[in-house]
Each structure stands twice: as C-alpha cells, then as structure tokens.
Design a protein around this motif. Structure first.
Motif, PDB file in Angstrom:
ATOM      1  N   GLU A  88       0.797  -1.224   0.000  1.00  0.00           N
ATOM      2  CA  GLU A  88       0.000   0.000   0.000  1.00  0.00           C
ATOM      3  C   GLU A  88       0.834   1.280   0.000  1.00  0.00           C
ATOM      4  O   GLU A  88       0.294   2.366   0.199  1.00  0.00           O
ATOM      5  CB  GLU A  88      -0.949  -0.007   1.197  1.00  0.00           C
ATOM      6  N   THR A 114       2.779   4.507  -1.303  1.00  0.00           N
ATOM      7  CA  THR A 114       2.824   5.427  -2.427  1.00  0.00           C
ATOM      8  C   THR A 114       4.293   5.549  -2.792  1.00  0.00           C
ATOM      9  O   THR A 114       5.132   5.775  -1.923  1.00  0.00           O
ATOM     10  CB  THR A 114       2.247   6.803  -2.046  1.00  0.00           C
ATOM     11  N   ASP A 130       4.003   5.393   3.458  1.00  0.00           N
ATOM     12  CA  ASP A 130       2.797   4.641   3.792  1.00  0.00           C
ATOM     13  C   ASP A 130       1.587   5.569   3.757  1.00  0.00           C
ATOM     14  O   ASP A 130       1.712   6.796   3.807  1.00  0.00           O
ATOM     15  CB  ASP A 130       2.936   3.969   5.165  1.00  0.00           C
ATOM     16  N   HIS A 131       0.401   4.977   3.679  1.00  0.00           N
ATOM     17  CA  HIS A 131      -0.846   5.726   3.508  1.00  0.00           C
ATOM     18  C   HIS A 131      -1.079   6.742   4.632  1.00  0.00           C
ATOM     19  O   HIS A 131      -1.448   7.881   4.373  1.00  0.00           O
ATOM     20  CB  HIS A 131      -2.015   4.742   3.419  1.00  0.00           C
ATOM     21  N   LYS A 132      -0.870   6.348   5.882  1.00  0.00           N
ATOM     22  CA  LYS A 132      -1.123   7.252   7.004  1.00  0.00           C
ATOM     23  C   LYS A 132      -0.161   8.438   7.003  1.00  0.00           C
ATOM     24  O   LYS A 132      -0.548   9.575   7.260  1.00  0.00           O
ATOM     25  CB  LYS A 132      -1.029   6.503   8.324  1.00  0.00           C
TER      26      LYS A 132
END
Length: 106
Positions: A51, A53, A65-67
């Motif tokens: 996941e 980017t 990371d997404h968060k």
C-alpha cells in the motif's frame, strides 16, 4: 505530492550508492513522538509495502505509507549543509507548529 530538492535527491542517491546492502528506496514516515507531537522518520529500505505510495524522481524512489502521506502531502524535503550540522529539512504546509530542531511538528 512530496517534493525533493536537487540537494535532497543527491544526498539520497549518495546514501543508496554507498550502502553495503541492496536498497529499493528511501522510506519517509510520520510517527507519534518528538517534542511537538509528531516526528519525521527516514531510512533506506530494501523493499516496498503493497500500500505504499511510490514517488520517483531522477531514479530515486521515495516510499510513503498511507497514514504518513496525509501528513506529508505538499511537503518539500531538502538537504542542507550548515555549520551547525548537515541534514534533511522539511517544509511542511500541514504543520500547525514545529520544534526548533525541525524534526518534529504538530
């Protein structure tokens, strides 16, 4: 989007080429901690997560990371050489405040 200056790209590229282990890119994370509540964490990694980017500029891969991406959107990362010491700096438009060292924000 996260932006890296030419100086930051050169510093990361140098770290990758001098690493004694295989490197896929530079991971940038935001974690709880530091004197302002959140802190930046960076390190060379050998692989990405599903996941992540992935931002690639001039052959340098940055993995986020997404968060962390929520906190880092629009941030410019630079590498500065100064008398007080050299290191990465973050110009983060999402930070409401930051500490004097520049490595922690809220």
């Amino acid at each position: 989007m996260i932006n890296l200056t030419d100086s930051a790209i050169n510093a990361v590229r140098n770290a990758i080429t001098t690493s004694d282990k295989p490197v896929d890119g530079l991971r940038i994370m935001v974690e709880a901690g530091g004197c302002a509540g959140l802190k930046y964490n960076m390190g060379l990694v050998s692989g990405s997560e599903a996941e992540d980017t992935v931002i690639e500029r001039e052959g340098v891969r940055v993995l986020v990371d997404h968060k962390s991406l929520e906190y880092l959107e629009g941030t410019t990362i630079d590498f500065v050489i100064a008398l007080e010491g050299s290191g990465f700096t973050f110009e983060n438009p999402n930070a409401k405040s930051s500490c004097g060292c520049g490595k922690s924000f809220a």
